[in-house]
Design a protein around this motif. Structure first.
Motif, PDB file in Angstrom:
ATOM      1  N   ASP A 284      -7.660   3.588   4.021  1.00 19.40           N
ATOM      2  CA  ASP A 284      -9.119   3.552   3.907  1.00 19.40           C
ATOM      3  C   ASP A 284      -9.640   4.955   3.648  1.00 19.40           C
ATOM      4  OD1 ASP A 284      -9.175   0.824   4.341  1.00 19.40           O
ATOM      5  OD2 ASP A 284      -9.469   1.014   6.514  1.00 19.40           O
TER       6      ASP A 284
ATOM      7  N   LYS B 151     -10.651   3.885  -1.217  1.00 11.48           N
ATOM      8  CA  LYS B 151      -9.342   4.243  -0.688  1.00 11.48           C
ATOM      9  C   LYS B 151      -9.068   5.742  -0.832  1.00 11.48           C
ATOM     10  CE  LYS B 151      -7.798   0.096   0.392  1.00 11.48           C
ATOM     11  NZ  LYS B 151      -7.393  -0.275   1.783  1.00 11.48           N
TER      12      LYS B 151
ATOM     13  N   ASN C  41       0.803  -1.231   0.000  1.00  8.82           N
ATOM     14  CA  ASN C  41       0.000   0.000   0.000  1.00  8.82           C
ATOM     15  C   ASN C  41       0.833   1.278   0.000  1.00  8.82           C
ATOM     16  OD1 ASN C  41      -2.630  -1.222   0.117  1.00  8.82           O
ATOM     17  ND2 ASN C  41      -2.171  -1.799   2.235  1.00  8.82           N
TER      18      ASN C  41
END
Length: 358
Positions: A87, A138, A57
């Motif tokens: 998130d 996201k 990520n």
């Protein structure tokens, strides 16, 4: 990096390129050496020095501003973007600063106090270039850092503007024009905005660093009250007038300020000089003989001219005449009521027809 049609790119464009490369690396684009950045003017291919995927990520990328024909302290400076997919947090792209990016401490700038000095256009560029790449659900948290930013900031106007701990990420078009006077003007005029937002009175306009040091030495003022004009005296006076500032002190070495007495409001030597001609005119008005005028004409500096006038006890009268002419020129052109203080290189007053600081 393509160079057709422009001379260089802004720090904002490089920061955007690094951000774009980093998110591409997260999304499994291998071997990123170049990215295409959409700027407000055109698409640019920007070379990437390094790009590393740090985890599933997160990734970081580094690029630098290529040299171009401009005395820009940020040329060759490395800029780093770290991108992390988190998130969803209200925005698809969240932008913050890291090491070497300045922090705003005074009101009056485009960015609020307490935030990182990443200007509006670079923020828009980063968001525009990344938004479509961010996966659903996201947010991309983008952290811009400039490893040598603290060091470079000492050579900029940031400390004077209350931007601490680093430089600003700038740019209005994404393209850095060679010898751009517009960019310089944009940087110096912010001094006026900061002074107004800070409710400062009794402003003192000076040509540059020497004028500021002498003003702090001789006048009862703080650094925050001093505005540097650079060579763009007319531009800065016009901007002050637009902002409702009608009266202030104009302080500096006679060799620079004398040009304004002749209606020269861009004091760069290559643009116009006229110092000896203006001095001779005022010496003649004050009664100097032809022999003195010829000596003045053959003088190399205004300091030499002061010595010549001092020998015949005419220095103060001539400098008072020049100071009055400066006031008159500024009143005629800008309707500004200036208090003019002309000094030598030691900061000694050369005129005595000013209202303040006597």
């Amino acid at each position: 990096m393509t160079s057709e049609g422009y001379s260089g790119v802004t720090t904002g464009t490089v920061a955007t390129a690094c951000s774009l490369a980093a998110i591409d690396a997260i999304l499994d684009s291998p071997d990123i050496v170049c990215v295409n950045v959409e700027t407000p003017k055109k698409s640019l291919d920007i070379l990437i020095d390094e790009c590393h995927k740090l985890s599933d990520n997160s990734a970081c990328a580094v690029a630098h501003k290529n040299p171009y024909n401009d005395p820009d302290v940020t040329v060759n400076l490395a800029i780093v973007a770290h991108v992390e997919l988190i998130d969803f947090d209200g925005e698809k792209v969240i932008i913050t600063g890291g090491e070497g990016v300045g922090i705003i401490t005074k009101p009056g700038l485009q960015i609020p106090v307490g935030d990182y000095a990443i200007n509006p256009v670079p923020r828009k560029m980063i968001k525009k270039n990344l938004e479509d790449k961010v996966p659903n659900g996201k947010s991309a948290k983008v952290t811009i850092s400039i490893p040598k930013g603290r060091e470079i900031a000492k050579k900029t106007m940031n400390p004077k503007l209350g931007i601490i701990d680093g430089i600003s990420v700038l740019g209005t078009t994404g393209i850095a024009r060679s010898m751009s006077s517009e960019a310089y003007k944009n940087s110096i005029v912010t001094q006026i905005d900061v002074a107004i937002a800070s409710n400062l009175d009794d402003l003192v306009f000076v040509p540059g660093n020497i004028g500021e040091k002498l003003a702090l030495k001789r006048l009862d003022v703080t650094k925050e009250q001093i505005i540097q004009t650079g060579n763009y005296v007319g531009f800065m006076f016009e901007e002050a007038k637009k902002r409702g500032i009608d009266k202030f002190t104009f302080f500096g070495h006679i060799g620079k300020l004398i040009k304004v007495a002749g209606g020269i409001f861009n004091t760069k030597h290559a643009v116009a000089d006229g110092r000896r001609e203006i001095m001779i005119t005022h010496a003649g008005i004050c009664g100097a003989e032809k022999e003195t005028l010829l000596k003045l004409y053959d003088s190399a500096t205004t300091d030499d001219m002061m010595d010549i006038l001092n020998e015949i006890n005419l220095q103060r009268e001539v400098v008072n005449s020049i100071a009055t002419a400066i006031k008159q020129r500024c009143m005629q052109r800008f309707e500004l009521d200036l208090d003019v203080i002309l000094v030598d290189m030691e900061g000694n007053y050369l005129n005595d027809n000013m209202e303040r600081f006597l």
